[in-house]
Design a protein around this motif. Sequence first.
Motif, PDB file in Angstrom:
ATOM      1  N   TRP A 228      38.372   7.125  48.148  1.00  0.00           N
ATOM      2  CA  TRP A 228      39.311   6.602  49.397  1.00  0.00           C
ATOM      3  C   TRP A 228      39.614   7.481  50.350  1.00  0.00           C
ATOM      4  N   MET A 229      40.030   8.627  50.035  1.00  0.00           N
ATOM      5  CA  MET A 229      40.786   9.690  50.870  1.00  0.00           C
ATOM      6  C   MET A 229      39.438  10.259  51.606  1.00  0.00           C
ATOM      7  N   TYR A 230      38.460  10.545  51.093  1.00  0.00           N
ATOM      8  CA  TYR A 230      37.021  11.074  51.481  1.00  0.00           C
ATOM      9  C   TYR A 230      36.831  10.153  52.686  1.00  0.00           C
ATOM     10  N   THR A 231      36.699   8.805  52.453  1.00  0.00           N
ATOM     11  CA  THR A 231      36.301   7.846  53.464  1.00  0.00           C
ATOM     12  C   THR A 231      37.130   7.854  54.785  1.00  0.00           C
ATOM     13  N   ILE A 232      38.324   8.025  54.345  1.00  0.00           N
ATOM     14  CA  ILE A 232      39.296   7.968  55.476  1.00  0.00           C
ATOM     15  C   ILE A 232      39.183   9.308  56.395  1.00  0.00           C
TER      16      ILE A 232
ATOM     17  N   ALA B 157      38.785  20.847  53.766  1.00  0.00           N
ATOM     18  CA  ALA B 157      37.495  21.537  53.681  1.00  0.00           C
ATOM     19  C   ALA B 157      36.385  20.455  54.219  1.00  0.00           C
ATOM     20  N   LEU B 158      36.686  19.289  53.934  1.00  0.00           N
ATOM     21  CA  LEU B 158      35.799  18.317  54.319  1.00  0.00           C
ATOM     22  C   LEU B 158      35.920  18.118  55.817  1.00  0.00           C
TER      23      LEU B 158
ATOM     24  N   THR C 239      36.558  11.120  56.398  1.00  0.00           N
ATOM     25  CA  THR C 239      35.144  11.411  57.192  1.00  0.00           C
ATOM     26  C   THR C 239      35.186  10.229  58.424  1.00  0.00           C
ATOM     27  N   ASN C 240      35.650   9.193  58.440  1.00  0.00           N
ATOM     28  CA  ASN C 240      35.968   8.260  59.443  1.00  0.00           C
ATOM     29  C   ASN C 240      36.565   8.932  60.469  1.00  0.00           C
ATOM     30  N   LEU C 241      37.539   9.520  60.209  1.00  0.00           N
ATOM     31  CA  LEU C 241      38.505  10.027  61.252  1.00  0.00           C
ATOM     32  C   LEU C 241      37.765  11.271  62.051  1.00  0.00           C
ATOM     33  N   ALA C 242      37.147  11.962  61.275  1.00  0.00           N
ATOM     34  CA  ALA C 242      36.629  13.056  61.794  1.00  0.00           C
ATOM     35  C   ALA C 242      35.056  12.636  62.607  1.00  0.00           C
ATOM     36  N   ARG C 243      34.438  11.688  62.091  1.00  0.00           N
ATOM     37  CA  ARG C 243      33.373  11.250  62.976  1.00  0.00           C
ATOM     38  C   ARG C 243      34.213  10.496  64.352  1.00  0.00           C
ATOM     39  N   ASP C 244      35.099   9.882  64.002  1.00  0.00           N
ATOM     40  CA  ASP C 244      35.762   9.190  65.448  1.00  0.00           C
ATOM     41  C   ASP C 244      36.099  10.422  66.442  1.00  0.00           C
ATOM     42  N   ARG C 245      36.553  11.550  65.883  1.00  0.00           N
ATOM     43  CA  ARG C 245      36.854  12.837  66.753  1.00  0.00           C
ATOM     44  C   ARG C 245      35.700  13.297  67.391  1.00  0.00           C
ATOM     45  N   LEU C 246      34.301  13.423  66.669  1.00  0.00           N
ATOM     46  CA  LEU C 246      33.236  13.969  67.107  1.00  0.00           C
ATOM     47  C   LEU C 246      32.672  13.077  68.069  1.00  0.00           C
ATOM     48  N   ARG C 247      32.781  11.517  67.994  1.00  0.00           N
ATOM     49  CA  ARG C 247      32.476  10.715  69.103  1.00  0.00           C
ATOM     50  C   ARG C 247      33.391  10.905  70.382  1.00  0.00           C
ATOM     51  N   SER C 248      34.452  11.138  70.199  1.00  0.00           N
ATOM     52  CA  SER C 248      35.367  11.228  71.142  1.00  0.00           C
ATOM     53  C   SER C 248      35.103  12.724  72.029  1.00  0.00           C
ATOM     54  N   ARG C 249      34.830  13.610  71.291  1.00  0.00           N
ATOM     55  CA  ARG C 249      34.353  14.877  71.967  1.00  0.00           C
ATOM     56  C   ARG C 249      33.089  14.651  72.766  1.00  0.00           C
ATOM     57  N   ARG C 250      31.974  13.899  72.173  1.00  0.00           N
ATOM     58  CA  ARG C 250      31.083  13.611  72.864  1.00  0.00           C
ATOM     59  C   ARG C 250      31.078  12.841  74.252  1.00  0.00           C
ATOM     60  N   ARG C 251      32.051  12.012  73.947  1.00  0.00           N
ATOM     61  CA  ARG C 251      32.314  11.156  75.228  1.00  0.00           C
ATOM     62  C   ARG C 251      32.815  11.970  76.375  1.00  0.00           C
TER      63      ARG C 251
END
Length: 110
Positions: free
Chosen positions: A79-83, A40-41, A85-97
């Motif tokens: 801990w799980m939320y942080t991991i 869901a997150l 979130t960080n992976l999703a943000r990395d994916r969004l940055r990759s999409r943008r690039r």
Amino acid sequence: MTTRKDGRPETAEDCIERAREGDKGAFRELVERHQGYAFALALRLLGDEAEAEDIVQETFIRIWKNMYAFDVERKFTTWMYTITTNLARDRLRSRRRSRERFAVTGDEAL
């Protein structure tokens, strides 16, 4: 859901303790308990079901590989939320690039 020797349901903390000792069944229990929340997150952050599923899978791979580093004084869900979130943000940055790399400017379209 598994139970303790005294018949009470096993808590997340029990599963974490056993998973830290390498118990794959306990880790499976953690995944089953928390994958819906992680999905869901990830879906909320990414807006794409397939990518959210990938992020959840990667989240739990990282958790398994790093169970030894988990601070038992903290909440597992944090801990799980942080991991996740960080992976999703990395994916969004990759999409943008990727979009920027392949974007066609007005001059190049002529």
